[in-house]
Design a protein around this motif. Sequence first.
Motif, PDB file in Angstrom:
ATOM      1  N   ARG A   1       0.818  -1.208   0.000  1.00  0.00           N
ATOM      2  CA  ARG A   1       0.000   0.000   0.000  1.00  0.00           C
ATOM      3  C   ARG A   1       0.860   1.269   0.000  1.00  0.00           C
ATOM      4  NH1 ARG A   1      -5.755  -0.143   2.728  1.00  0.00           N
ATOM      5  NH2 ARG A   1      -6.562  -2.058   1.786  1.00  0.00           N
TER       6      ARG A   1
ATOM      7  N   LEU B   1       1.965   1.781  -3.543  1.00  0.00           N
ATOM      8  CA  LEU B   1       0.872   2.280  -4.377  1.00  0.00           C
ATOM      9  C   LEU B   1       0.612   3.758  -4.127  1.00  0.00           C
ATOM     10  CD1 LEU B   1      -1.603  -0.740  -4.245  1.00  0.00           C
ATOM     11  CD2 LEU B   1      -0.837   0.393  -6.340  1.00  0.00           C
TER      12      LEU B   1
ATOM     13  N   PRO C   1       1.133   5.783  -7.690  1.00  0.00           N
ATOM     14  CA  PRO C   1      -0.155   5.281  -8.176  1.00  0.00           C
ATOM     15  C   PRO C   1      -0.260   5.261  -9.694  1.00  0.00           C
ATOM     16  CG  PRO C   1      -0.387   7.518  -7.380  1.00  0.00           C
ATOM     17  CD  PRO C   1       0.984   7.070  -6.995  1.00  0.00           C
TER      18      PRO C   1
ATOM     19  N   ASP D   1      -0.030  -1.969 -12.497  1.00  0.00           N
ATOM     20  CA  ASP D   1       0.068  -3.037 -11.504  1.00  0.00           C
ATOM     21  C   ASP D   1       1.260  -3.943 -11.778  1.00  0.00           C
ATOM     22  OD1 ASP D   1      -2.229  -1.978 -10.482  1.00  0.00           O
ATOM     23  OD2 ASP D   1      -3.575  -3.550 -11.236  1.00  0.00           O
TER      24      ASP D   1
ATOM     25  N   ARG E   1      -4.906  -1.984  -4.907  1.00  0.00           N
ATOM     26  CA  ARG E   1      -5.214  -0.719  -5.571  1.00  0.00           C
ATOM     27  C   ARG E   1      -6.722  -0.421  -5.465  1.00  0.00           C
ATOM     28  NH1 ARG E   1      -2.862   2.463  -9.513  1.00  0.00           N
ATOM     29  NH2 ARG E   1      -1.282   0.900 -10.047  1.00  0.00           N
ATOM     30  N   LYS E   2      -7.539  -1.426  -5.747  1.00  0.00           N
ATOM     31  CA  LYS E   2      -8.987  -1.230  -5.692  1.00  0.00           C
ATOM     32  C   LYS E   2      -9.441  -0.826  -4.293  1.00  0.00           C
ATOM     33  CE  LYS E   2     -10.026  -4.436  -9.468  1.00  0.00           C
ATOM     34  NZ  LYS E   2     -10.641  -5.745  -9.851  1.00  0.00           N
TER      35      LYS E   2
ATOM     36  N   GLU F   1      -8.436   2.829  -3.766  1.00  0.00           N
ATOM     37  CA  GLU F   1      -9.277   3.721  -4.560  1.00  0.00           C
ATOM     38  C   GLU F   1     -10.672   3.840  -3.951  1.00  0.00           C
ATOM     39  OE1 GLU F   1      -7.325   3.070  -9.019  1.00  0.00           O
ATOM     40  OE2 GLU F   1      -9.086   1.900  -8.399  1.00  0.00           O
TER      41      GLU F   1
ATOM     42  N   GLN G   1      -8.336   7.424  -8.853  1.00  0.00           N
ATOM     43  CA  GLN G   1      -8.501   6.559 -10.008  1.00  0.00           C
ATOM     44  C   GLN G   1      -7.945   7.300 -11.229  1.00  0.00           C
ATOM     45  OE1 GLN G   1     -12.628   5.476 -10.320  1.00  0.00           O
ATOM     46  NE2 GLN G   1     -12.434   3.813  -8.837  1.00  0.00           N
TER      47      GLN G   1
END
Length: 422
Positions: free
Chosen positions: A93, A96, A100, A104, A122-123, A126, A133
Amino acid sequence: MNYQVMPELTDEEYAELKADIAERGVMVPIEFDEDGNVLDGYHRLKVCTELGIKDYPKVIRAGMNEAEKLTHARKLNIARRHLNSEQKRMLIREQLKATPEQSDRQIAKALGVNHETIGTQRKELEAVGEIRQLSQMIGSDGKEYPRHVDAVRKKPVSVFNPTKREERAMKKPEVVSRMQEDGTSPLVASQKVLSEAKAERKHYELSDTMPDDICNLFVADIQNGLDEIEDESIDFIITDPPYPREYIPLYGNLSSLASRVLKQGGSLIVMTGQSYLPEVIELLGQHMSYYWIMPYLTQGGGAPILYQKRVNTFWKPILWYVKGKYEGDYVGDVLKSPESDKRFHEWGQSLGGMLDIIERFTNPGDIILDPFLGGGTTGAAAVSMCRKFIGTDIDAKNIDISRERIKEAYIDACSARTNRLA
């Protein structure tokens, strides 16, 4: 900068690590960036400091930006440590959040994990608004880049167990860049950078008339400190002070002057006699760091006879002192005078010998100071080789003689250059 991406070890974990290192030593190299910041091995280094271990394996990784350093630290921790799922999740995390805009697959490759794991995290981020996003990301084809990432990134370089010289070289961005471009070692890259800089400085050219900033001569006594010269404004002091015993205290004044006016890394080059060499070395070392001693062969002309010592001498010492760390070119340590020249001063040195000294140590455009100007030999050699020169002497007559001599040397150099181009 702190690149410690994992929480501090518990007291029990730290004690186990300390006991293991005390028994077996450091098994995994501690990693640093080129500035000495720890990328990996924070706890190992702490243990080594406590145990007094200095000879531990190390790796220096250079040429990474801040994001890449943090990514590297996270990857090492994921790959090497026995992390639980929550600890791995935390590192992913953090990566990410830091990058971002990367795909991936790119993040997965950087951290050494599965890209589906990255996608899942990631989901989640977000969904709670911790990352945006994005409509575009950096793909594996490398065709699109975010605004804050350079279009082309050079591959980082690593050196295992570098020497002290290699560590110093890798602190310079231009050396790291050359290592990345050529795939060379730190010392080879450093030498190439120095050679290129020296070649560029050779474009410094003499004009038809000698500009005011090329040569500045004035009457002054070194014992008064030469306040006219600004602090840290001089690249080299090259000088030949008087040798008799009554002048020996002047070497202490010279040491004090050099420590004030020389730039960091600048050199003090002093020609002297042998009779009082221990006293001279001691006085020069009061404010400057001894670096080397070189023989100056006076083979042109009759060898001086020192009756009080019953010695017929064919050389004299040149003492080399530095301010801070010397990081210039390699220098051969035997110098020669092709002739004897006392036309301009009874203690004068030959122009050929001084040209040899200036060629070995200095570069075009450097500023050279001689606080014992005498007949102006240092100045004549300096301006004829595209160096700038400042000269002082306690005797106004020496200033007048030197001014005409240096001007003539400058004009001769201009004429020679014009003839070469014709």
